[in-house]
Design a protein around this motif. Structure first.
Motif, PDB file in Angstrom:
ATOM      1  N   THR A 415       3.533   6.132   5.574  1.00 32.26           N
ATOM      2  CA  THR A 415       2.489   6.935   4.904  1.00 32.26           C
ATOM      3  C   THR A 415       1.240   7.391   6.054  1.00 32.26           C
ATOM      4  OG1 THR A 415       2.434   5.152   3.167  1.00 32.26           O
ATOM      5  CG2 THR A 415       0.209   6.469   3.727  1.00 32.26           C
ATOM      6  N   PHE A 528       3.061   8.482  -1.299  1.00 27.35           N
ATOM      7  CA  PHE A 528       1.782   7.825  -0.949  1.00 27.35           C
ATOM      8  C   PHE A 528       0.804   8.754  -0.157  1.00 27.35           C
ATOM      9  CE2 PHE A 528      -0.862   4.082   0.437  1.00 27.35           C
ATOM     10  CZ  PHE A 528      -1.313   3.705  -0.990  1.00 27.35           C
ATOM     11  N   LEU A 532      -2.977  10.071  -1.197  1.00 27.17           N
ATOM     12  CA  LEU A 532      -3.915  10.145  -0.329  1.00 27.17           C
ATOM     13  C   LEU A 532      -4.713  11.438   0.049  1.00 27.17           C
ATOM     14  CD1 LEU A 532      -2.903   7.251   1.981  1.00 27.17           C
ATOM     15  CD2 LEU A 532      -4.354   6.989   0.342  1.00 27.17           C
ATOM     16  N   GLU A 560       0.936  -2.382  -4.200  1.00 24.16           N
ATOM     17  CA  GLU A 560       0.314  -2.420  -5.459  1.00 24.16           C
ATOM     18  C   GLU A 560      -1.326  -2.907  -5.183  1.00 24.16           C
ATOM     19  OE1 GLU A 560       4.460  -2.373  -6.241  1.00 24.16           O
ATOM     20  OE2 GLU A 560       3.415  -3.684  -5.073  1.00 24.16           O
ATOM     21  N   ALA A 563      -3.240  -0.056  -3.020  1.00 25.75           N
ATOM     22  CA  ALA A 563      -3.453   1.085  -3.896  1.00 25.75           C
ATOM     23  C   ALA A 563      -4.764   0.434  -4.902  1.00 25.75           C
ATOM     24  CB  ALA A 563      -2.431   1.669  -4.913  1.00 25.75           C
ATOM     25  N   LEU A 567      -7.972   2.542  -3.550  1.00 23.99           N
ATOM     26  CA  LEU A 567      -7.758   4.055  -4.452  1.00 23.99           C
ATOM     27  C   LEU A 567      -8.152   3.581  -6.179  1.00 23.99           C
ATOM     28  CD1 LEU A 567      -4.522   5.317  -2.948  1.00 23.99           C
ATOM     29  CD2 LEU A 567      -6.972   5.759  -1.966  1.00 23.99           C
ATOM     30  N   LEU A 571       0.162   1.601  -9.191  1.00 23.44           N
ATOM     31  CA  LEU A 571       1.543   2.281  -8.791  1.00 23.44           C
ATOM     32  C   LEU A 571       2.586   2.151  -9.631  1.00 23.44           C
ATOM     33  CD1 LEU A 571       1.484   1.638  -5.120  1.00 23.44           C
ATOM     34  CD2 LEU A 571       0.592   3.528  -6.039  1.00 23.44           C
ATOM     35  N   PHE A 576      -0.630   8.244 -10.589  1.00 20.69           N
ATOM     36  CA  PHE A 576      -0.793   8.645  -9.005  1.00 20.69           C
ATOM     37  C   PHE A 576       0.391   9.328  -8.479  1.00 20.69           C
ATOM     38  CE2 PHE A 576       0.090   7.345  -4.507  1.00 20.69           C
ATOM     39  CZ  PHE A 576      -1.078   7.656  -3.717  1.00 20.69           C
TER      40      PHE A 576
END
Length: 599
Positions: A415, A528, A532, A560, A563, A567, A571, A576
């Motif tokens: 990521t 991912f 972001l 999971e 996120a 966020l 997931l 997303f």
């Protein structure tokens, strides 16, 4: 930054003297002694019945953490030595020594985990919330739960010991195979023998003639080595399957999903969104073929620039561009990258004898990182450099956390790296001065979507099917090549005229023993990080601190949980992932619009 930049890294600040370093020898001797003492502590420990007795577990925990940090330090250094010179025989010997040491340490850890799984639940819940232990709560719970799904400690220890000259031995043998690959290449009337790493760069040459010529030689070289590679891959898979069977694990994805701290539902949802996105990617590939004057793209055309007059980017220019674009997102990221360049933490020199590919490795004891690649001035090289700096920054922001809490999985590691790539790529597209420049940069950005949605998907499909067939017995090199080509055709939706049957032989990732299924985490990281990036565009400069906070939690949460906390997304649902795919689709639609008149 200092100019001109050094193109070779400085390893002397870690252990002076390279593979002959007396300091390294002393460090390894001391570490082996510590591991032996740690083993004695674990073997004499009893399952505690109260908090006072549990103090022994704390002593083991912190000693184990210290040993892991030191072993990682030595392993990173030895890995750097082996990568910079594949003919360093002493480094190869040291690789065997550190592999053995890690096996001992893993054996001790397995015995410790067995102690943990025997602790009464009431005492356990009380112990892991004490002040000294609470920071390790996630790791301890994870280790305890996994221990309950494995064989007995004695059998796990035996498997680890046998793996040194078996499982890991086969992985190291692949490095020997690669070191023997020599491919002739004629340039300016002179023929030279290229290493695998140098030859791989030629596969991305702007000239189609050079790419095609090298690809033919590349396939021939790996065909000559295919039996060695097939033996190696068969035995690596056989070891894993036998181990999984004795643990009672039926699904070959159980271990990679556990290592990556993600659920099968999350993985399946991600691939489903990608599969639904592929028709747009096929449209892009078809348009690119027309722009290149071709009926259909071949394997070596997929990553080819749409303009043959692409200029080289010097290493200094690449460094300056990367730091400039990083600064627009986060001054902290830019300052770290400047430091990495100035302190010569990066090895990029294009010379014979280097291992192919690129990586970033961390030195937890000395709070340093090192980046390895071979830089030849291509746009792809610039992306790789930004990618590896993203890895390095990830480790940097975790500084000060308990060592065991810094062990984040590959998917979230990818990521940070792909996010760093995206910062550079997107900024360059937006600031392009001409339509031609913008188109070239946009196309380079789209290449990432093709790589992660199609190339990596092909690797995942291949490896999944290879393991299924390997359960029935050994596969021949021809059978493995057929599986590889079938997976590529499916992943690319039949959009190419030729494929790469021996990709399985030439790709290091299939032979890495530390992480099984070294493929889907890349796509997870890309998707991912794209999600972001969508958030970063929405929230502006305030997102940089949120991003750092997310990275710091990557070692102590499932993806999971990560996120959800940072966020507020689920997931296991499509939303997303779709937001990330939509951004990739928008790039392709812009490309199609810009090239409509050209096609």
């Amino acid at each position: 930054m200092n100019k001109p930049l050094k193109q070779t890294w400085d390893l002397e600040t870690v252990f002076p003297g390279g593979s002959q370093s007396p300091e390294l020898t002393a460090f390894l001797n001391s570490l082996e002694k510590e591991v032996k003492e740690l083993r004695g502590m674990v073997q004499t420990a009893i399952v505690p019945t109260d908090l006072k007795e549990a103090e022994t577990l704390e002593d083991i925990l912190f000693s184990l953490e210290s040993c892991w940090a030191k072993a990682s330090e030595a392993s990173a250094f030895i890995g750097c030595l082996a990568a910079q010179d594949i003919n360093d025989k002493k480094a190869i010997q040291l690789s065997g020594r550190i592999t053995s040491l890690f096996a001992d340490l893993q054996s001790v850890a397995a015995q410790f985990d067995n102690l943990l799984r025997e602790v009464d639940d009431t005492l356990w819940n009380e112990w892991i919330t004490t002040a000294k232990v609470e920071p390790h709560k996630f790791i301890l719970n994870e280790s305890r739960d996994l221990a309950r799904e494995k064989m007995s400690p004695e059998l796990e220890s035996l498997a680890l010991e046998l793996a040194i000259d078996g499982y890991h031995g086969w992985g190291e043998f692949y490095d020997t195979i690669v070191s023997k690959i020599q491919i002739p290449f004629e340039e300016n009337g002179k023929t030279e023998m290229l290493s695998a790493g140098q030859a791989s760069n030629k596969l991305h040459n702007p000239s189609r003639e050079i790419r095609q010529e090298m690809f033919e030689k590349w396939e021939n070289a790996w065909t000559e080595a295919e039996d060695y590679c097939a033996d190696t891959l068969n035995h690596l898979a056989g070891f894993r399957l036998k181990l999984y069977g004795n643990r009672g694990w039926d699904d070959v994805l159980k271990e990679p999903l556990t290592i990556n701290r993600m659920s099968r539902k999350t993985l399946d949802t991600m691939w489903a969104v990608i599969q639904d996105t592929k028709p747009v990617l096929v449209e892009y590939l078809n348009r690119k073929a027309k722009l290149l004057g071709l009926e259909t793209l071949s394997w070596t055309d997929v990553e080819a620039p749409i303009r043959t007059s692409v200029s080289k980017v010097t290493y200094d220019e690449a460094a300056e561009t990367i730091v400039e674009q990083f600064r627009k997102f986060s001054p902290k990221l830019a300052e770290f990258s400047e430091m990495a360049f100035d302190k010569s933490w990066i090895e990029v020199e294009d010379r014979p004898g280097k291992r192919p590919g690129g990586f970033c490795t961390s030195f937890q004891e000395s709070d340093q990182t090192r980046i390895f690649m071979t830089y030849s001035g291509t746009a792809s090289n610039v992306s790789t450099l930004a990618h590896e700096l993203g890895h390095a920054y990830h480790q940097y922001v975790m500084k000060g956390l308990p060592v065991l809490n810094q062990n984040y999985a590959m998917n979230v590691a990818e990521t940070a790296s792909t996010f760093a790539e995206m910062i550079v790529a997107d900024a360059l597209v937006k600031s392009a001065k001409t339509e031609d420049e913008k188109l070239a940069l946009l196309e380079e950005k789209i290449q990432n979507s093709v790589a992660f949605f199609m190339n990596i998907h092909a690797r995942f499909l291949f490896e999944t099917r290879f393991y299924t067939q390997r359960k029935e017995g050994l596969l021949s090199a021809d059978e493995i090549s057929s599986l590889m080509e079938e997976a590529q055709k499916e992943a690319y939706c039949g959009a190419l005229s030729t494929y790469h049957p021996h990709f399985w032989a030439s790709k290091l990732h299939f032979y890495i023993t530390g992480v099984p299924f070294y493929n889907f985490p890349y796509t997870f990281g890309y998707m991912f990080s794209t999600g972001l990036y969508v958030r970063a565009l929405q929230e502006g400069s305030a997102f940089a601190d949120k991003y750092d906070a997310l990275l710091r939690d990557t070692g102590i949460m499932t993806v999971e949980e990560l996120a959800k906390k940072h966020l507020n997304v689920d997931l296991t649902q499509r939303d997303f992932w779709q937001s990330a795919a939509d951004m990739c689709i928008a790039d392709i639609q812009q490309f199609l619009q810009m090239t409509d008149h050209l096609a």
